[in-house]
Design a protein around this motif. Sequence first.
Motif, PDB file in Angstrom:
ATOM      1  N   PRO A  58       0.740  -1.289   0.023  1.00 16.17           N
ATOM      2  CA  PRO A  58       0.077   0.184   0.123  1.00 16.17           C
ATOM      3  C   PRO A  58       0.771   1.302   0.066  1.00 16.17           C
ATOM      4  CG  PRO A  58       0.138  -1.146   2.344  1.00 16.17           C
ATOM      5  CD  PRO A  58       0.847  -1.993   1.341  1.00 16.17           C
ATOM      6  N   PHE A  59       2.172   0.881   0.507  1.00 17.67           N
ATOM      7  CA  PHE A  59       3.066   2.317   0.240  1.00 17.67           C
ATOM      8  C   PHE A  59       3.892   2.504  -0.789  1.00 17.67           C
ATOM      9  CE2 PHE A  59       2.042   0.872   4.847  1.00 17.67           C
ATOM     10  CZ  PHE A  59       1.401   1.892   5.170  1.00 17.67           C
ATOM     11  N   TYR A  60       3.838   3.774  -1.244  1.00 18.43           N
ATOM     12  CA  TYR A  60       5.019   4.175  -2.492  1.00 18.43           C
ATOM     13  C   TYR A  60       6.266   4.206  -1.913  1.00 18.43           C
ATOM     14  CZ  TYR A  60       7.217   7.100  -5.808  1.00 18.43           C
ATOM     15  OH  TYR A  60       8.066   7.596  -6.657  1.00 18.43           O
ATOM     16  N   SER A  61       7.426   3.680  -2.296  1.00 18.65           N
ATOM     17  CA  SER A  61       8.729   3.925  -2.225  1.00 18.65           C
ATOM     18  C   SER A  61       9.343   4.729  -3.307  1.00 18.65           C
ATOM     19  CB  SER A  61       9.417   2.614  -1.785  1.00 18.65           C
ATOM     20  OG  SER A  61      10.861   2.969  -1.963  1.00 18.65           O
ATOM     21  N   ALA A 212      -3.460  -3.615  10.782  1.00 17.66           N
ATOM     22  CA  ALA A 212      -2.704  -2.457  10.484  1.00 17.66           C
ATOM     23  C   ALA A 212      -1.356  -2.678  11.063  1.00 17.66           C
ATOM     24  CB  ALA A 212      -3.426  -1.516  11.571  1.00 17.66           C
ATOM     25  N   PRO A 213      -0.272  -1.891  10.767  1.00 14.40           N
ATOM     26  CA  PRO A 213       1.313  -2.284  10.870  1.00 14.40           C
ATOM     27  C   PRO A 213       1.437  -1.657  12.162  1.00 14.40           C
ATOM     28  CG  PRO A 213       1.061  -0.549   9.282  1.00 14.40           C
ATOM     29  CD  PRO A 213      -0.476  -1.135   9.418  1.00 14.40           C
ATOM     30  N   THR A 214       0.701  -0.706  12.773  1.00 16.03           N
ATOM     31  CA  THR A 214       1.115  -0.326  14.223  1.00 16.03           C
ATOM     32  C   THR A 214      -0.299  -0.395  15.222  1.00 16.03           C
ATOM     33  OG1 THR A 214       0.372   2.169  14.024  1.00 16.03           O
ATOM     34  CG2 THR A 214       2.242   1.640  12.783  1.00 16.03           C
ATOM     35  N   PRO A 215       0.080  -0.234  16.167  1.00 14.56           N
ATOM     36  CA  PRO A 215      -1.243  -0.247  17.328  1.00 14.56           C
ATOM     37  C   PRO A 215      -2.085   0.753  16.959  1.00 14.56           C
ATOM     38  CG  PRO A 215       0.677  -0.604  18.464  1.00 14.56           C
ATOM     39  CD  PRO A 215       1.141  -0.420  17.394  1.00 14.56           C
ATOM     40  N   SER A 216      -1.605   1.985  16.443  1.00 12.36           N
ATOM     41  CA  SER A 216      -2.626   3.327  16.114  1.00 12.36           C
ATOM     42  C   SER A 216      -3.038   3.387  14.855  1.00 12.36           C
ATOM     43  CB  SER A 216      -1.548   4.543  16.361  1.00 12.36           C
ATOM     44  OG  SER A 216      -1.205   4.306  17.968  1.00 12.36           O
ATOM     45  N   TYR A 218      -2.671   2.951  10.540  1.00 10.88           N
ATOM     46  CA  TYR A 218      -1.677   3.181   9.211  1.00 10.88           C
ATOM     47  C   TYR A 218      -0.639   4.339   9.155  1.00 10.88           C
ATOM     48  CZ  TYR A 218      -3.826  -1.192   7.315  1.00 10.88           C
ATOM     49  OH  TYR A 218      -4.038  -2.384   7.014  1.00 10.88           O
ATOM     50  N   PRO A 219       0.405   4.209   9.024  1.00 10.50           N
ATOM     51  CA  PRO A 219       1.370   5.313   8.697  1.00 10.50           C
ATOM     52  C   PRO A 219       0.796   6.005   7.247  1.00 10.50           C
ATOM     53  CG  PRO A 219       2.516   3.654   9.298  1.00 10.50           C
ATOM     54  CD  PRO A 219       1.323   3.124   9.180  1.00 10.50           C
ATOM     55  N   THR A 220       1.346   7.067   7.039  1.00 14.23           N
ATOM     56  CA  THR A 220       0.774   7.945   5.774  1.00 14.23           C
ATOM     57  C   THR A 220       1.595   7.479   4.598  1.00 14.23           C
ATOM     58  OG1 THR A 220       0.164   9.701   7.064  1.00 14.23           O
ATOM     59  CG2 THR A 220       0.607   9.941   4.622  1.00 14.23           C
ATOM     60  N   TRP A 225       6.412   3.911   7.682  1.00 12.04           N
ATOM     61  CA  TRP A 225       6.132   2.489   7.835  1.00 12.04           C
ATOM     62  C   TRP A 225       7.476   1.678   7.993  1.00 12.04           C
ATOM     63  CZ3 TRP A 225       7.862  -1.489   4.300  1.00 12.04           C
ATOM     64  CH2 TRP A 225       7.358  -2.523   4.308  1.00 12.04           C
ATOM     65  N   HIS A 226       8.430   2.200   7.401  1.00  7.28           N
ATOM     66  CA  HIS A 226       9.764   1.144   7.429  1.00  7.28           C
ATOM     67  C   HIS A 226      10.343   1.694   8.548  1.00  7.28           C
ATOM     68  CE1 HIS A 226      13.749   0.114   5.664  1.00  7.28           C
ATOM     69  NE2 HIS A 226      13.015  -0.711   5.003  1.00  7.28           N
ATOM     70  N   ASN A 227      10.460   2.901   9.183  1.00  8.11           N
ATOM     71  CA  ASN A 227      10.845   3.382  10.362  1.00  8.11           C
ATOM     72  C   ASN A 227      10.547   2.503  11.657  1.00  8.11           C
ATOM     73  OD1 ASN A 227      12.407   5.386   9.277  1.00  8.11           O
ATOM     74  ND2 ASN A 227      10.815   6.832   9.713  1.00  8.11           N
TER      75      ASN A 227
END
Length: 375
Positions: A58-61, A212-216, A218-220, A225-227
């Motif tokens: 889902p994230f653009y690199s 979701a990748p974090t308890p809060s 999705y990052p933007t 996300w990588h951090n």
Amino acid sequence: MFLIKEITARRSLIVSEVLGLIDTDIHNEVRNQEQILPYLAEVWHRQWLQAGTSIGMPFYSPVGVLRRDAVPEDGGTPGSDPSMIIKEHMDLYGFDYGILNWGRAIEMSIHPDPDYANVVVSAHNDLLADVWLKTDPRFRGSIVINHSDPEATAKEINRMAGHPGFVQVIMCSAARLPFGQRYYHPIYEAAERNGLPVAIHPGTEGRGISGAPTPSGYPTRYMEWHNILPTNYMTHVNSLVCEGVFEKFPKLKFVGIEGGISWLPHLMWRMDKNYKAMRASAPWLKRLPSEYIKEHFYFTTQPIEEPGNKQYLEQIIEMSGMEDNIMYSSDYPHWDFDNPKVVMASFSKRIRSKIMAENAMNLYKLKKEPLEAFE
């Protein structure tokens, strides 16, 4: 055929200060979708050709994921040509061994269809044994699994463990449940019985059925996300120890690939402190949590943390007491590939050989020199 004398000469120019060089994370890929078909029952061909693993990112690199200079000369996915990996990576740096970890195939653990996931990972394991492990005696393989179906996974581990080229089990670190929960015990029983470590690898957090990748949430963006990926590793380490997995499976070893290492002292100290006050909630534990981590966990260098003072990283390893549990990995052919010369410069001579080769030799029971390629 690979010549030991040639590789020794190359190493003398590049890595003369270490006693060996082992890469614990090389990502190989299929050349094209058709390459898998001989290993799949025909009923699955259409789905594989049209959908593949079906788990999108889902994230653009902005830098991509794979190195552009790793594309085979005649085209194909970077990392899909064994001869190119041998020439441009194994021979170039003088590696004694390289552990092959399928890239996209680990996504199958978070595929919604467990039956499809099971046959796809099995096909990749057969291809690895049939082609890759026969190509070069320095290659070793990881049995890729679908951790969402533990009973089927146990059978797959048993099926492939007899091949001497496989040295560990690997699964993605994204999951619906933390890895210490008893749901996964059939996987650990099979791995321990066959003498194989279980490795986890990031990259699928927030994808498929993992949540979701974090308890809060999705990052933007990709960098955010990588951090934050190491937080998922902290979750699994915490779960595996606190749930008593290593009391039930005392010979089991776990490998955290691409999850970093600088967070270890913090987690170990916090777990030990809380255990002293709340051990009644985990009566099966007989030792401090940090002692289980030191005995049962290994971690790889890539992506290696880069503090302004390089001595800080070694101090963190010393704080955690994990100098016998850290192993070099390059992450070839991904964008954040770590050159072994650069990694070696991050550590003093005191622990350099351990990290670059000795710890991996001990974990994977590798001989000093590779023998013939597996036939």
